[in-house]
Design an enzyme around this catalytic site. Structure first.
Site, PDB file in Angstrom:
ATOM      1  N   TYR A   1      16.869 110.906  18.312  1.00 10.15           N
ATOM      2  CA  TYR A   1      16.697 109.612  17.642  1.00 10.15           C
ATOM      3  C   TYR A   1      16.081 109.851  16.273  1.00 10.15           C
ATOM      4  O   TYR A   1      15.134 110.623  16.126  1.00 10.15           O
ATOM      5  CB  TYR A   1      15.768 108.716  18.473  1.00 10.15           C
ATOM      6  CG  TYR A   1      15.462 107.413  17.771  1.00 10.15           C
ATOM      7  CD1 TYR A   1      16.231 106.284  18.014  1.00 10.15           C
ATOM      8  CD2 TYR A   1      14.420 107.315  16.842  1.00 10.15           C
ATOM      9  CE1 TYR A   1      15.976 105.082  17.361  1.00 10.15           C
ATOM     10  CE2 TYR A   1      14.159 106.128  16.180  1.00 10.15           C
ATOM     11  CZ  TYR A   1      14.937 105.018  16.441  1.00 10.15           C
ATOM     12  OH  TYR A   1      14.689 103.847  15.785  1.00 10.15           O
TER      13      TYR A   1
ATOM     14  N   GLU B   1      18.975 103.602  10.993  1.00  7.21           N
ATOM     15  CA  GLU B   1      18.761 104.225  12.302  1.00  7.21           C
ATOM     16  C   GLU B   1      19.977 105.041  12.721  1.00  7.21           C
ATOM     17  O   GLU B   1      21.106 104.569  12.623  1.00  7.21           O
ATOM     18  CB  GLU B   1      18.490 103.134  13.344  1.00  7.21           C
ATOM     19  CG  GLU B   1      18.163 103.673  14.724  1.00  7.21           C
ATOM     20  CD  GLU B   1      17.998 102.547  15.745  1.00  7.21           C
ATOM     21  OE1 GLU B   1      16.854 102.247  16.095  1.00  7.21           O
ATOM     22  OE2 GLU B   1      19.015 101.964  16.153  1.00  7.21           O
TER      23      GLU B   1
END
Ligand code: GDP
Ligand code: MN
Length: 389
Positions: free
Chosen positions: A108, A196
């Site tokens: 992530y 993101e």
């Protein structure tokens, strides 16, 4: 403004972030030819402005162009429901067809604004691919953060620290750190709110690639990003908010309750919502009509509120300063007479030209509930909404 995954990936690619080869398709046939060009083994991904598409059936891995066509025909035209969309879901008009990547590990990576620090923050975690909020809740130690200081910018040592913390050492240290710098650059130059990459994939060949990308920009900076305005997809937004924006009403926000609100001043509008809550009611929207200097804008706003099927009563709460109460009253009377505001309506007027405003309401002959004070107005609006249901 939120960008679609394919738009976000194109943007990130311009900054040197590696992305899979892919093409968008708006019909199953286009998906077929895109998949053929990419060798057949592809992933077909719904382009809707939400996360959690995978779990909602919006991401399909297939092995041939025929299967890609079939997957696209299932996804295109669907209302994609995820844990982020609410039960109505979002329409899907476009799919992204991408070459499949061989996933070794899912990480992530994101850049966001840390409001308490007043700076961008780069967040990296080895627990990628899944719901990062859940990871932050259950295993906060797995979330690694580095603030971006405005004077020094994002430093290579910060990238290396995050890379190490997520297990990207050896040959991947340098590419990971570079990728983070590039992501920060994309974020800063486009006035990002969130950038993101989840998952950031370590492939079986030992390279890094952004398998997913989400990018949203700060709407306050729209004026200096005309190039991004073209990327806006109004089909993904609340249709009443779109209508309001098109009519020049910038701050209508749709909410979950059943009491429509027309208020002037952001502070009074917030206080009005609190007062409704205090009286046991729920606002259907936030709206600051601002310094309304023509009845037209009031009528337009009331039309948007009045056409909302969730609205069972309306509260007009005005404290005229620069805004003139008589103009607001004119707008209310016009909207009522034109049948744009069929719901029971509570009106509380105070401030500049209040006498003229009240006279307009009196002379209209309309059935309106009047209130003198703020609390009284909220009580009457909640009562009207309760009776209407
Ligand atoms: P999201 O659910 O909206 O965040 O959509 P993602 O793009 O993140 O896709 C969800 C999941 O699908 C990812 O976490 C991966 O596990 C999987 N996925 C997406 N693209 C690929 C791919 O090219 N290859 C493989 N093997 N899995 C993929
Ligand atoms: Mn994802």
């Amino acid at each position: 403004m939120k960008l679609h995954e394919y738009q976000a990936k194109e943007l990130l690619a311009e900054y040197g972030v590696p992305i899979p080869r892919g093409q968008i398709a708006r019909t199953p046939e286009e998906a077929h030819s895109a998949a053929s060009e990419l060798g057949g083994k592809v992933v077909v991904k719904a382009q809707a402005l939400t996360g959690g598409r995978g779990k909602g059936g919006g991401v399909k891995l297939v092995n041939s162009a025929d299967e890609a066509k079939e997957a696209a025909s299932e996804i295109l035209g669907m209302q994609l429901v995820t844990h982020q969309t609410g039960p109505a879901g979002l329409p899907v008009h476009t799919v992204l067809v991408e070459e499949q990547i061989e996933i070794e590990r899912e990480l992530y990576l994101s850049v966001a604004i840390d409001n308490s620090a007043g700076k961008p923050v780069v967040i990296a975690s080895a627990a990628g691919g899944m719901d990062i909020e859940a990871v932050a809740e259950s295993n906060p130690e797995k979330i690694n953060r580095q603030l971006v200081y405005p004077h020094s910018g994002f430093q290579p040592f910060q990238g290396r620290a995050l890379a190490f913390a997520t297990g990207l050492d050896g040959d991947l240290l340098r590419p990971a750190s570079d990728l983070m710098s590039n992501l920060v650059k994309a974020f800063e130059e486009n006035d990002g709110a969130i950038a993101e990459i989840n998952p950031l994939v370590v492939t079986s060949e030992g390279t890094l690639i952004a398998a997913d990308a989400k990018f949203s920009t700060d709407d306050n900076a729209d004026f200096r990003h005309f190039e991004l305005a073209e990327l806006r997809d109004a089909t993904q937004e609340d249709q009443r908010e779109v209508e309001a924006k098109d009519a020049g009403i910038e701050n209508y926000v749709k909410l979950d309750g059943n009491i429509g609100c027309l208020v002037n001043g952001a502070g009074l509008a917030m206080a009005t919502m609190d007062a409704l809550n205090f009286e046991g009611g729920e606002p259907a929207n936030f709206l600051d009509i601002g310094t309304a200097n023509s009845a037209d804008s009031v009528v337009t706003a009331l039309k948007i509120i009045g056409s909302d099927p969730d609205v069972s009563a309306v509260l007009v709460n005005i404290f005229g300063g620069l805004a003139r109460v008589d103009i607001i009253a004119d707008g209310v009377v016009i909207a009522k007479n034109e049948g744009l505001l069929p719901q029971p309506t509570v009106v509380r007027l105070a401030g500049t030209n209040v006498e003229e405003g009240l006279e307009i309401l009196d002379n209209s002959g309309l059935e309106l509930t009047r209130a003198d004070g703020f609390a009284e107005a909220a009580q009457k609006a909640v009562a009207a909404a309760t009776n209407a249901n």
